[in-house]
Design a protein around this motif. Structure first.
Motif, PDB file in Angstrom:
ATOM      1  N   THR A 137      -7.052   8.008 -19.791  1.00  0.00           N
ATOM      2  CA  THR A 137      -5.642   7.661 -19.991  1.00  0.00           C
ATOM      3  C   THR A 137      -4.855   8.847 -20.532  1.00  0.00           C
ATOM      4  N   GLU A 138      -5.411   9.533 -21.522  1.00  0.00           N
ATOM      5  CA  GLU A 138      -4.730  10.694 -22.092  1.00  0.00           C
ATOM      6  C   GLU A 138      -4.576  11.816 -21.072  1.00  0.00           C
ATOM      7  N   GLY A 145       0.126  14.092 -15.353  1.00  0.00           N
ATOM      8  CA  GLY A 145       1.101  13.567 -14.399  1.00  0.00           C
ATOM      9  C   GLY A 145       0.493  13.493 -13.009  1.00  0.00           C
ATOM     10  N   ASN A 179       1.788  21.193 -21.203  1.00  0.00           N
ATOM     11  CA  ASN A 179       2.296  19.896 -21.655  1.00  0.00           C
ATOM     12  C   ASN A 179       1.870  19.562 -23.078  1.00  0.00           C
ATOM     13  N   GLN A 228      -1.773  10.948 -18.757  1.00  0.00           N
ATOM     14  CA  GLN A 228      -0.458  11.081 -19.394  1.00  0.00           C
ATOM     15  C   GLN A 228      -0.019  12.536 -19.459  1.00  0.00           C
ATOM     16  N   HIS A 229      -0.946  13.436 -19.770  1.00  0.00           N
ATOM     17  CA  HIS A 229      -0.582  14.841 -19.941  1.00  0.00           C
ATOM     18  C   HIS A 229      -0.552  15.625 -18.636  1.00  0.00           C
TER      19      HIS A 229
END
Length: 131
Positions: free
Chosen positions: A73-74, A80, A98, A77-78
């Motif tokens: 998940t992380e 994209g 990012n 998110q970072h």
């Protein structure tokens, strides 16, 4: 212009605002007839499962530990979506750009340099954290 027929004014506006705030804070639908609102199941009715036979929403997918799912998940998110397909150097560079946590960058640096990754799931699998 006839000011005598205007039914709105500052005092009426304040009164309407107070009434509307009460409706917005109420735990029910606005401007819906009562018979159109959803009602809870009765005591004599069986419980309904959202995903019969499948995992509950928000649960960890098969083959992933909760920690691996959190890393995936992380990473997503970072990184994209626009970065894929990407090699290790692109992934590491994007994470740094990012401002991803150092532990994610360190994990990405352990990726094999000759592979291309289609998504965060493939990255996690390549790190040995997934299926």
């Amino acid at each position: 212009m006839d000011h005598g027929t205007n039914k709105t004014g500052p005092a009426r506006d304040d009164m309407m605002k107070k009434q509307l705030q009460g409706e917005l804070k109420a735990d029910r639908a606005l401007r819906a007839e009562e018979d159109h609102e959803l009602e809870p199941s009765g005591e004599d009715q069986p419980a309904v499962d959202r995903t019969p036979g499948g995992p509950a929403p928000g649960s960890t997918p098969d083959g992933l530990t909760p920690e691996a799912a959190a890393i995936r998940t992380e990473l997503a998110q970072h990184l994209g979506r626009s970065v894929y397909p990407a090699d290790r150097d692109t992934i590491v560079g994007t994470l740094r750009q990012n401002h991803a946590p150092d532990r994610l960058v360190e994990l990405a640096e352990r990726l094999p340099g000759d592979e291309r990754y289609e998504n965060a799931q493939r990255i996690v699998e390549s790190l040995g954290l997934g299926r």
